[in-house]
Write a protein that holds these residues in place. Structure first.
Motif, PDB file in Angstrom:
ATOM      1  N   ARG A   1     -10.751  -4.396  19.536  1.00  0.00           N
ATOM      2  CA  ARG A   1      -9.454  -4.264  20.230  1.00  0.00           C
ATOM      3  C   ARG A   1      -8.320  -4.748  19.338  1.00  0.00           C
ATOM      4  NH1 ARG A   1     -12.031  -7.059  24.713  1.00  0.00           N
ATOM      5  NH2 ARG A   1     -13.545  -5.517  25.367  1.00  0.00           N
ATOM      6  N   ARG A   2      -8.592  -5.829  18.602  1.00  0.00           N
ATOM      7  CA  ARG A   2      -7.580  -6.336  17.665  1.00  0.00           C
ATOM      8  C   ARG A   2      -7.329  -5.274  16.587  1.00  0.00           C
ATOM      9  NH1 ARG A   2     -10.092 -10.846  15.883  1.00  0.00           N
ATOM     10  NH2 ARG A   2     -10.874  -9.676  14.103  1.00  0.00           N
ATOM     11  N   ALA A   3      -8.396  -4.658  16.093  1.00  0.00           N
ATOM     12  CA  ALA A   3      -8.243  -3.624  15.051  1.00  0.00           C
ATOM     13  C   ALA A   3      -7.393  -2.470  15.571  1.00  0.00           C
ATOM     14  CB  ALA A   3      -9.614  -3.123  14.611  1.00  0.00           C
ATOM     15  N   LEU A   4      -7.642  -2.060  16.810  1.00  0.00           N
ATOM     16  CA  LEU A   4      -6.868  -0.960  17.396  1.00  0.00           C
ATOM     17  C   LEU A   4      -5.392  -1.331  17.534  1.00  0.00           C
ATOM     18  CD1 LEU A   4      -9.597   0.458  17.910  1.00  0.00           C
ATOM     19  CD2 LEU A   4      -8.828   0.953  20.214  1.00  0.00           C
ATOM     20  N   GLU A   5      -5.144  -2.578  17.924  1.00  0.00           N
ATOM     21  CA  GLU A   5      -3.750  -3.030  18.064  1.00  0.00           C
ATOM     22  C   GLU A   5      -3.040  -3.061  16.723  1.00  0.00           C
ATOM     23  OE1 GLU A   5      -3.777  -6.852  20.052  1.00  0.00           O
ATOM     24  OE2 GLU A   5      -4.794  -5.918  21.772  1.00  0.00           O
ATOM     25  N   VAL A   6      -3.724  -3.624  15.726  1.00  0.00           N
ATOM     26  CA  VAL A   6      -3.120  -3.710  14.387  1.00  0.00           C
ATOM     27  C   VAL A   6      -2.833  -2.311  13.865  1.00  0.00           C
ATOM     28  CG1 VAL A   6      -3.602  -4.292  11.962  1.00  0.00           C
ATOM     29  CG2 VAL A   6      -4.034  -5.977  13.758  1.00  0.00           C
ATOM     30  N   ALA A   7      -3.820  -1.419  13.997  1.00  0.00           N
ATOM     31  CA  ALA A   7      -3.637  -0.045  13.509  1.00  0.00           C
ATOM     32  C   ALA A   7      -2.434   0.593  14.206  1.00  0.00           C
ATOM     33  CB  ALA A   7      -4.899   0.767  13.765  1.00  0.00           C
ATOM     34  N   ALA A   8      -2.383   0.477  15.530  1.00  0.00           N
ATOM     35  CA  ALA A   8      -1.291   1.108  16.281  1.00  0.00           C
ATOM     36  C   ALA A   8       0.063   0.546  15.864  1.00  0.00           C
ATOM     37  CB  ALA A   8      -1.515   0.914  17.780  1.00  0.00           C
ATOM     38  N   SER A   9       0.110  -0.750  15.559  1.00  0.00           N
ATOM     39  CA  SER A   9       1.393  -1.362  15.210  1.00  0.00           C
ATOM     40  C   SER A   9       1.946  -0.800  13.904  1.00  0.00           C
ATOM     41  CB  SER A   9       1.264  -2.886  15.146  1.00  0.00           C
ATOM     42  OG  SER A   9       0.570  -3.274  13.985  1.00  0.00           O
ATOM     43  N   PHE A  10       1.083  -0.240  13.056  1.00  0.00           N
ATOM     44  CA  PHE A  10       1.550   0.357  11.802  1.00  0.00           C
ATOM     45  C   PHE A  10       1.482   1.888  11.838  1.00  0.00           C
ATOM     46  CE2 PHE A  10       0.163  -3.897  10.364  1.00  0.00           C
ATOM     47  CZ  PHE A  10       1.322  -4.319   9.733  1.00  0.00           C
TER      48      PHE A  10
ATOM     49  N   ALA B   1       0.841  -1.199   0.000  1.00  0.00           N
ATOM     50  CA  ALA B   1       0.000   0.000   0.000  1.00  0.00           C
ATOM     51  C   ALA B   1       0.878   1.251   0.000  1.00  0.00           C
ATOM     52  CB  ALA B   1      -0.926  -0.012   1.215  1.00  0.00           C
ATOM     53  N   ARG B   2       1.875   1.262   0.848  1.00  0.00           N
ATOM     54  CA  ARG B   2       2.764   2.432   0.923  1.00  0.00           C
ATOM     55  C   ARG B   2       3.486   2.623  -0.409  1.00  0.00           C
ATOM     56  NH1 ARG B   2       1.676   4.513   5.752  1.00  0.00           N
ATOM     57  NH2 ARG B   2       1.883   3.237   7.621  1.00  0.00           N
ATOM     58  N   ALA B   3       3.927   1.522  -1.011  1.00  0.00           N
ATOM     59  CA  ALA B   3       4.628   1.613  -2.298  1.00  0.00           C
ATOM     60  C   ALA B   3       3.708   2.139  -3.398  1.00  0.00           C
ATOM     61  CB  ALA B   3       5.175   0.237  -2.684  1.00  0.00           C
ATOM     62  N   ALA B   4       2.392   1.897  -3.244  1.00  0.00           N
ATOM     63  CA  ALA B   4       1.430   2.369  -4.245  1.00  0.00           C
ATOM     64  C   ALA B   4       1.071   3.835  -4.039  1.00  0.00           C
ATOM     65  CB  ALA B   4       0.172   1.503  -4.196  1.00  0.00           C
ATOM     66  N   GLY B   5       1.610   4.453  -2.979  1.00  0.00           N
ATOM     67  CA  GLY B   5       1.368   5.880  -2.758  1.00  0.00           C
ATOM     68  C   GLY B   5       0.416   6.189  -1.620  1.00  0.00           C
ATOM     69  N   LEU B   6      -0.042   5.160  -0.899  1.00  0.00           N
ATOM     70  CA  LEU B   6      -0.977   5.416   0.204  1.00  0.00           C
ATOM     71  C   LEU B   6      -0.242   6.018   1.397  1.00  0.00           C
ATOM     72  CD1 LEU B   6      -2.583   3.222  -1.524  1.00  0.00           C
ATOM     73  CD2 LEU B   6      -3.839   2.820   0.593  1.00  0.00           C
ATOM     74  N   VAL B   7      -0.711   7.188   1.819  1.00  0.00           N
ATOM     75  CA  VAL B   7      -0.118   7.805   3.000  1.00  0.00           C
ATOM     76  C   VAL B   7      -0.862   7.400   4.257  1.00  0.00           C
ATOM     77  CG1 VAL B   7       1.025   9.764   1.944  1.00  0.00           C
ATOM     78  CG2 VAL B   7      -1.406   9.918   2.481  1.00  0.00           C
ATOM     79  N   GLU B   8      -2.086   6.930   4.102  1.00  0.00           N
ATOM     80  CA  GLU B   8      -2.815   6.475   5.273  1.00  0.00           C
ATOM     81  C   GLU B   8      -3.957   5.531   4.894  1.00  0.00           C
ATOM     82  OE1 GLU B   8      -2.571   9.000   8.834  1.00  0.00           O
ATOM     83  OE2 GLU B   8      -4.744   9.011   8.724  1.00  0.00           O
ATOM     84  N   MET B   9      -4.243   4.605   5.813  1.00  0.00           N
ATOM     85  CA  MET B   9      -5.376   3.691   5.690  1.00  0.00           C
ATOM     86  C   MET B   9      -6.113   3.753   7.012  1.00  0.00           C
ATOM     87  SD  MET B   9      -2.821   0.737   4.551  1.00  0.00           S
ATOM     88  CE  MET B   9      -1.378   1.822   4.501  1.00  0.00           C
ATOM     89  N   LEU B  10      -7.434   3.859   6.961  1.00  0.00           N
ATOM     90  CA  LEU B  10      -8.218   3.898   8.192  1.00  0.00           C
ATOM     91  C   LEU B  10      -8.701   2.477   8.506  1.00  0.00           C
ATOM     92  CD1 LEU B  10      -9.522   5.487  10.476  1.00  0.00           C
ATOM     93  CD2 LEU B  10     -11.398   6.063   8.935  1.00  0.00           C
ATOM     94  N   VAL B  11      -8.300   1.992   9.685  1.00  0.00           N
ATOM     95  CA  VAL B  11      -8.662   0.635  10.092  1.00  0.00           C
ATOM     96  C   VAL B  11      -9.980   0.696  10.869  1.00  0.00           C
ATOM     97  CG1 VAL B  11      -7.922  -1.436  11.329  1.00  0.00           C
ATOM     98  CG2 VAL B  11      -6.210   0.039  10.217  1.00  0.00           C
ATOM     99  N   VAL B  12     -11.009   0.112  10.279  1.00  0.00           N
ATOM    100  CA  VAL B  12     -12.355   0.194  10.847  1.00  0.00           C
ATOM    101  C   VAL B  12     -12.604  -1.021  11.743  1.00  0.00           C
ATOM    102  CG1 VAL B  12     -14.809   0.248  10.253  1.00  0.00           C
ATOM    103  CG2 VAL B  12     -13.168   1.574   8.915  1.00  0.00           C
ATOM    104  N   GLY B  13     -12.744  -0.751  13.030  1.00  0.00           N
ATOM    105  CA  GLY B  13     -12.856  -1.838  14.002  1.00  0.00           C
ATOM    106  C   GLY B  13     -14.292  -2.142  14.370  1.00  0.00           C
ATOM    107  N   GLY B  14     -14.646  -3.395  14.273  1.00  0.00           N
ATOM    108  CA  GLY B  14     -16.004  -3.802  14.601  1.00  0.00           C
ATOM    109  C   GLY B  14     -16.090  -4.427  15.985  1.00  0.00           C
ATOM    110  N   VAL B  15     -16.981  -3.872  16.823  1.00  0.00           N
ATOM    111  CA  VAL B  15     -17.204  -4.467  18.146  1.00  0.00           C
ATOM    112  C   VAL B  15     -17.990  -5.758  17.938  1.00  0.00           C
ATOM    113  CG1 VAL B  15     -18.308  -4.153  20.389  1.00  0.00           C
ATOM    114  CG2 VAL B  15     -17.325  -2.169  19.200  1.00  0.00           C
ATOM    115  N   ASP B  16     -17.461  -6.862  18.456  1.00  0.00           N
ATOM    116  CA  ASP B  16     -18.212  -8.119  18.383  1.00  0.00           C
ATOM    117  C   ASP B  16     -18.015  -8.874  19.692  1.00  0.00           C
ATOM    118  OD1 ASP B  16     -15.692  -9.236  18.257  1.00  0.00           O
ATOM    119  OD2 ASP B  16     -15.774  -9.638  16.112  1.00  0.00           O
TER     120      ASP B  16
END
Ligand code: ZN
Ligand code: ZN
Length: 263
Positions: free
Chosen positions: A52-61, A31-46
Motif C-alpha cells: 500500500r505504501r508502494a502504491l501511494e508513493v508511486a501515485a504521488s509521482f 532520475a528525470r534529469a538523467a532521462g528516465l521517463v518512467e520507473m516501475l515501483v514494485v510493491g511487496g505485500v508484507d
C-alpha cells in the motif's frame, strides 16, 4: 545529464522503501534529469501492508506500481492477500503481479510455501489479465517448470534481475518472457549473465536498478537509485556492441509493450 532524445526506463525499483525517506523527491528528480521517463515501483505485500505504501508513493509521482507476494514473504500469503491483489488488479491500480517467484538462496520462507504462493499468483495473473514480474534465485529449473505448468505464456512477464543460467533464459524466452538486467551484469564473475545480456533477442531485453539494492559500478556499495540505470544501459550496450541510446530505446519500447504503458 541526458542528451535530447535519450530517454529510458527503470523497469524495477523500490523507491517506496525507507532508504529513500529522507530524499525521495530529489531521487526522482535526478532520475528525470538523467532521462528516465518512467520507473516501475514494485510493491511487496508484507505483514505491515508494504504494497500500500508502494502504491501511494508511486501515485504521488504519477508512476505505475505492481503488487505481489515476494518469495521471502510467501508464508503470509493467504486467501485474504490473494483477494486484495485481485481487487487492486480489477481497480486498475497495478500494472503487473509481482514480484513473485522462488528464492532458494535465502529461503526466508519454506520452499513449499514459496512454490504454492508462486503458483497461485501466476493463476491470479491469468485470471485478471496482467503480466508477472518474476524473482528467482538459485531455483532456475523449478521456476521454469512452474511457469510452464501454470500457463505463464498467457500472462507474459519478465524475469527480473536475471542471475540464472542459459537454460532458464532459453525457457523464459520460449514462454514469451522478457529478461531484465540489473547492476549485477557489471559485477565481476557475471560471465553467464553477460553472455545472456549479449545474446537476448532485441524484443526481449529490459533493464532495471532494483534500487536501493545492487548499485552498478561506479556506484557499487552505495545506495542504488533509478538514475543509475544509465550505467546498466552502458554495460549492456558494451556487451551487445551497440550504443547506450540503442539499448535504452529497446528497453523503453519493450517495457511499454509489456506493461501497456504509453510513454
Ligand atoms: Zn527481486
Ligand atoms: Zn525487487
Amino acid at each position: 545529464m541526458a542528451e535530447p532524445g535519450f530517454t529510458l526506463v527503470d523497469s524495477h525499483c523500490h523507491i517506496d522503501m525507507p532508504e529513500f525517506d529522507g530524499d525521495r523527491e530529489e531521487v526522482v528528480a535526478r532520475a528525470r534529469a538523467a532521462g528516465l521517463v518512467e520507473m516501475l515501483v514494485v510493491g511487496g505485500v508484507d505483514e505491515s501492508g508494504g504494497h500500500r505504501r508502494a502504491l501511494e508513493v508511486a501515485a504521488s509521482f504519477g508512476l505505475p506500481a505492481t503488487a505481489g507476494v515476494h518469495p521471502h514473504e510467501a508464508r503470509i500469503a493467504d486467501e485474504r492477500v490473494y483477494g486484495e491483489l485481485r481487487r487492486l488488479a480489477r481497480e486498475g491500480r497495478i500494472v503487473a503481479i509481482g514480484e513473485i517467484g522462488l528464492d532458494f538462496h535465502y529461503d526466508h520462507s519454506p520452499r513449499a510455501a514459496q512454490r504454492e504462493a508462486f503458483r497461485r499468483q501466476v493463476r491470479l495473473a491469468r485470471e485478471v489479465g496482467l503480466p508477472i514480474v518474476v524473482h528467482t534465485r538459485e531455483a532456475d529449473g523449478e521456476t521454469a517448470e512452474i511457469l510452464e505448468q501454470e500457463g505463464a505464456s498467457e500472462t507474459g512477464g519478465v524475469i527480473h534481475c536475471f542471475t540464472g543460467g542459459l537454460e532458464l533464459a532459453r525457457r523464459a524466452i520460449g514462454l514469451g518472457f522478457l529478461i531484465s538486467f540489473s547492476g549485477i551484469v557489471a559485477f565481476p564473475k557475471a560471465d553467464v549473465i553477460q553472455q545472456v545480456a549479449g545474446e537476448v533477442p532485441e524484443d526481449r531485453l529490459l533493464i532495471e536498478t532494483d534500487a536501493p539494492y545492487l548499485a552498478p559500478p561506479p556506484h557499487r556499495g552505495k545506495r542504488n537509485e533509478p538514475a543509475f540505470v544509465v550505467d546498466v544501459a552502458r554495460k549492456v550496450a558494451a556487451l551487445r556492441g551497440t550504443s547506450r541510446e540503442a539499448v535504452a530505446d529497446l528497453a523503453r519500447r519493450n517495457y511499454a509493450r509489456l506493461f501497456r504503458r504509453t510513454i
